[in-house]
Design a protein around this motif. Sequence first.
Motif, PDB file in Angstrom:
ATOM      1  N   LEU A  37      82.836 147.788 -53.566  1.00  0.00           N
ATOM      2  CA  LEU A  37      83.147 149.235 -52.844  1.00  0.00           C
ATOM      3  C   LEU A  37      81.777 149.913 -52.919  1.00  0.00           C
ATOM      4  N   HIS A  38      80.486 150.038 -53.562  1.00  0.00           N
ATOM      5  CA  HIS A  38      79.341 150.970 -52.863  1.00  0.00           C
ATOM      6  C   HIS A  38      78.538 150.068 -52.394  1.00  0.00           C
ATOM      7  N   HIS A  39      78.591 148.455 -51.756  1.00  0.00           N
ATOM      8  CA  HIS A  39      78.130 148.397 -51.405  1.00  0.00           C
ATOM      9  C   HIS A  39      78.910 148.626 -49.333  1.00  0.00           C
ATOM     10  N   LEU A  40      79.743 149.326 -48.902  1.00  0.00           N
ATOM     11  CA  LEU A  40      80.549 149.430 -48.811  1.00  0.00           C
ATOM     12  C   LEU A  40      80.136 150.646 -47.381  1.00  0.00           C
ATOM     13  N   ALA A  41      79.835 150.619 -46.428  1.00  0.00           N
ATOM     14  CA  ALA A  41      79.275 151.429 -45.424  1.00  0.00           C
ATOM     15  C   ALA A  41      80.567 153.176 -45.002  1.00  0.00           C
ATOM     16  N   ASP A  42      81.776 153.110 -45.906  1.00  0.00           N
ATOM     17  CA  ASP A  42      82.357 153.736 -46.197  1.00  0.00           C
ATOM     18  C   ASP A  42      83.325 153.549 -47.179  1.00  0.00           C
ATOM     19  N   PRO A  43      82.904 153.660 -48.628  1.00  0.00           N
ATOM     20  CA  PRO A  43      83.423 152.962 -49.255  1.00  0.00           C
ATOM     21  C   PRO A  43      85.104 153.837 -49.996  1.00  0.00           C
ATOM     22  N   LEU A  44      85.295 155.257 -50.005  1.00  0.00           N
ATOM     23  CA  LEU A  44      86.681 155.964 -49.243  1.00  0.00           C
ATOM     24  C   LEU A  44      87.421 154.983 -48.832  1.00  0.00           C
ATOM     25  N   ALA A  45      87.076 154.845 -47.302  1.00  0.00           N
ATOM     26  CA  ALA A  45      87.968 153.916 -46.271  1.00  0.00           C
ATOM     27  C   ALA A  45      88.469 152.619 -47.005  1.00  0.00           C
ATOM     28  N   GLY A  46      87.276 152.219 -47.947  1.00  0.00           N
ATOM     29  CA  GLY A  46      87.339 150.711 -48.462  1.00  0.00           C
ATOM     30  C   GLY A  46      88.586 151.409 -48.861  1.00  0.00           C
ATOM     31  N   LEU A  47      88.259 152.270 -50.171  1.00  0.00           N
ATOM     32  CA  LEU A  47      89.267 152.190 -51.229  1.00  0.00           C
ATOM     33  C   LEU A  47      91.017 152.258 -50.859  1.00  0.00           C
ATOM     34  N   ARG A  48      91.132 153.354 -50.149  1.00  0.00           N
ATOM     35  CA  ARG A  48      92.312 153.472 -48.985  1.00  0.00           C
ATOM     36  C   ARG A  48      92.542 152.772 -48.790  1.00  0.00           C
ATOM     37  N   ASN A  49      92.009 152.224 -47.878  1.00  0.00           N
ATOM     38  CA  ASN A  49      92.504 150.656 -47.094  1.00  0.00           C
ATOM     39  C   ASN A  49      93.498 149.513 -48.545  1.00  0.00           C
ATOM     40  N   LEU A  50      92.873 149.383 -49.251  1.00  0.00           N
ATOM     41  CA  LEU A  50      93.218 148.400 -50.821  1.00  0.00           C
ATOM     42  C   LEU A  50      94.114 149.204 -51.524  1.00  0.00           C
ATOM     43  N   THR A  51      94.306 150.404 -51.000  1.00  0.00           N
ATOM     44  CA  THR A  51      95.523 151.279 -51.564  1.00  0.00           C
ATOM     45  C   THR A  51      97.017 151.106 -51.342  1.00  0.00           C
ATOM     46  N   ARG A  52      96.258 151.129 -50.194  1.00  0.00           N
ATOM     47  CA  ARG A  52      97.499 150.410 -48.897  1.00  0.00           C
ATOM     48  C   ARG A  52      98.081 148.990 -49.422  1.00  0.00           C
ATOM     49  N   LEU A  53      97.683 148.052 -49.979  1.00  0.00           N
ATOM     50  CA  LEU A  53      97.937 146.907 -50.504  1.00  0.00           C
ATOM     51  C   LEU A  53      98.317 146.647 -51.410  1.00  0.00           C
TER      52      LEU A  53
ATOM     53  N   LEU B  47      86.625 144.857 -45.202  1.00  0.00           N
ATOM     54  CA  LEU B  47      87.936 145.646 -46.327  1.00  0.00           C
ATOM     55  C   LEU B  47      87.212 146.955 -45.610  1.00  0.00           C
ATOM     56  N   GLY B  48      86.330 147.043 -44.579  1.00  0.00           N
ATOM     57  CA  GLY B  48      86.645 148.546 -43.939  1.00  0.00           C
ATOM     58  C   GLY B  48      87.803 148.861 -42.779  1.00  0.00           C
ATOM     59  N   ALA B  49      88.284 147.331 -42.103  1.00  0.00           N
ATOM     60  CA  ALA B  49      88.789 147.584 -40.839  1.00  0.00           C
ATOM     61  C   ALA B  49      90.360 146.221 -41.998  1.00  0.00           C
TER      62      ALA B  49
ATOM     63  N   ALA C  36      89.544 141.536 -53.450  1.00  0.00           N
ATOM     64  CA  ALA C  36      88.667 141.866 -52.480  1.00  0.00           C
ATOM     65  C   ALA C  36      87.646 141.766 -52.636  1.00  0.00           C
ATOM     66  N   GLY C  37      86.635 141.289 -51.363  1.00  0.00           N
ATOM     67  CA  GLY C  37      85.197 141.185 -51.424  1.00  0.00           C
ATOM     68  C   GLY C  37      85.305 139.542 -52.643  1.00  0.00           C
ATOM     69  N   CYS C  38      86.023 138.311 -52.301  1.00  0.00           N
ATOM     70  CA  CYS C  38      86.206 137.885 -53.395  1.00  0.00           C
ATOM     71  C   CYS C  38      83.804 136.771 -53.438  1.00  0.00           C
TER      72      CYS C  38
ATOM     73  N   LEU D 258      88.388 158.523 -56.488  1.00  0.00           N
ATOM     74  CA  LEU D 258      90.293 158.514 -57.298  1.00  0.00           C
ATOM     75  C   LEU D 258      90.787 158.986 -56.386  1.00  0.00           C
ATOM     76  N   ASP D 259      90.886 160.358 -56.432  1.00  0.00           N
ATOM     77  CA  ASP D 259      91.589 161.409 -56.035  1.00  0.00           C
ATOM     78  C   ASP D 259      91.389 161.345 -54.489  1.00  0.00           C
ATOM     79  N   GLU D 260      90.564 160.895 -54.110  1.00  0.00           N
ATOM     80  CA  GLU D 260      90.551 161.026 -52.515  1.00  0.00           C
ATOM     81  C   GLU D 260      91.439 160.014 -52.485  1.00  0.00           C
ATOM     82  N   ALA D 261      91.660 158.892 -52.667  1.00  0.00           N
ATOM     83  CA  ALA D 261      92.346 157.522 -52.620  1.00  0.00           C
ATOM     84  C   ALA D 261      94.102 157.310 -53.230  1.00  0.00           C
ATOM     85  N   SER D 262      94.164 158.439 -53.772  1.00  0.00           N
ATOM     86  CA  SER D 262      95.729 158.675 -54.416  1.00  0.00           C
ATOM     87  C   SER D 262      95.252 158.071 -55.949  1.00  0.00           C
TER      88      SER D 262
END
Length: 437
Positions: free
Chosen positions: A134-150, A115-117, A63-65, A247-251
Amino acid sequence: MSLPSWPQGITERVRELYERYPFPPPVASTRPPSLEGWCNYTWLYYAAMNEWRSCAGRRILDAGCGTGETLWPAYFNNPGAVLTGYDLSEASLAVAREKLDAIGATAVELKACDLGAIDRPPALFDLVFCTGVLHHLADPLAGLRNLTRLLAPDGIMVMMLYAHEARREVLNVREILGMLAGGESLERKVELARLFFQGLPIGHRLRNPSAVGDDIPAYIAHDENLLDMFFHPREVTYTVKEMFDLLDEASLELVRFLDEPTFALGALGDRELQRRAAFLSRRQRYHLADLLSPHGHYSFIVRHRAHRPRSRPNLDRPSSVIPVVSPLVRRVDVRPVVSNPLLPLRPQIEVGGFGVSVYDLDEESRCVLELCDGSRTLSQVLGDSGFESETTLRVVRKLAEIGSQSQMRLRSINALAIVLAQSFQQISSVALVIGGY
């Protein structure tokens, strides 16, 4: 967790940067990638779940290759896996496609996406790489939650985030150059940045902010690296505490750092202080270690918090240990190393991404390792050879002793896999894949 605010249109500005300057910059190489433990699914899965699994048929996402710097070695390290790369920049993906096609990895799927959408794929991924993204995304938490769903329920993710403390000097340079070169074109920013570094007095602390782990003068010789490090439109750095909050916020649950030994508390030489540190929580110990020796970035493995892996085998019961000790790879790179011109050349082995020495084993251990063929576990090898249980236990303890003497200071045989270096003339030369946990 509260995150810093960000300017509008940040995603488009990031896309523009990488469209004009694909990152990382391609590095010409005629040598195939080495066997990298950090991108080998089998090694990573064992480190996270205490279980050996083949990479064949596994779905792996980078993700973000970018230009394919991870996909390239991942293709060699995961034969039979299905690889996919997502990135925001079409230009970077074009470079990645060219590199992958050149090594025959034409089946690797590349897709342009934010990755944010991100959309949910038809099937989930067994392994996700998200390093330096992640540290370059507009919203790192939203991006990580999306990846968690994948991520599959028993999937694992390899992440890398910028660490705040050791990156402080880089942040200072970013702020300085922002004041001196703000509003200029990217090309002009590169010119002004080079003038800045050239004009600093020799020995100035900002001339080479090497705490991030790079030789900065050599690294920023590439315009792409310079812009990514000092002029990126969006950068978020983390402390250990903030990393755990994310990490906690993204479970998600931290399994281990890839450089776990560097978080040891050996700098606390006093026994009383070490005793007090032992009563701290795991998160506090990591935070303390990072304060003692700041890391330029955090590279680590995570899994779903709800997933419970197998328990670790009991070292006192050889039957529970031996089945998980398996030849991990079958190829080694042999490199002659001259440590003293008066001494004969000795081979230096690189296996699993770790440089290791040559070990001279006793006859029993050598005999066992000669039979390793890359397809059977050590337990199967011993069983097929008719070794007595006493001999088996002695071999296991010998291998564990070798592991404990290695640079990684392994705590048990669970943390190493054994590979026979078949290319050597002397069969007693054996390479150890160093894992650790």
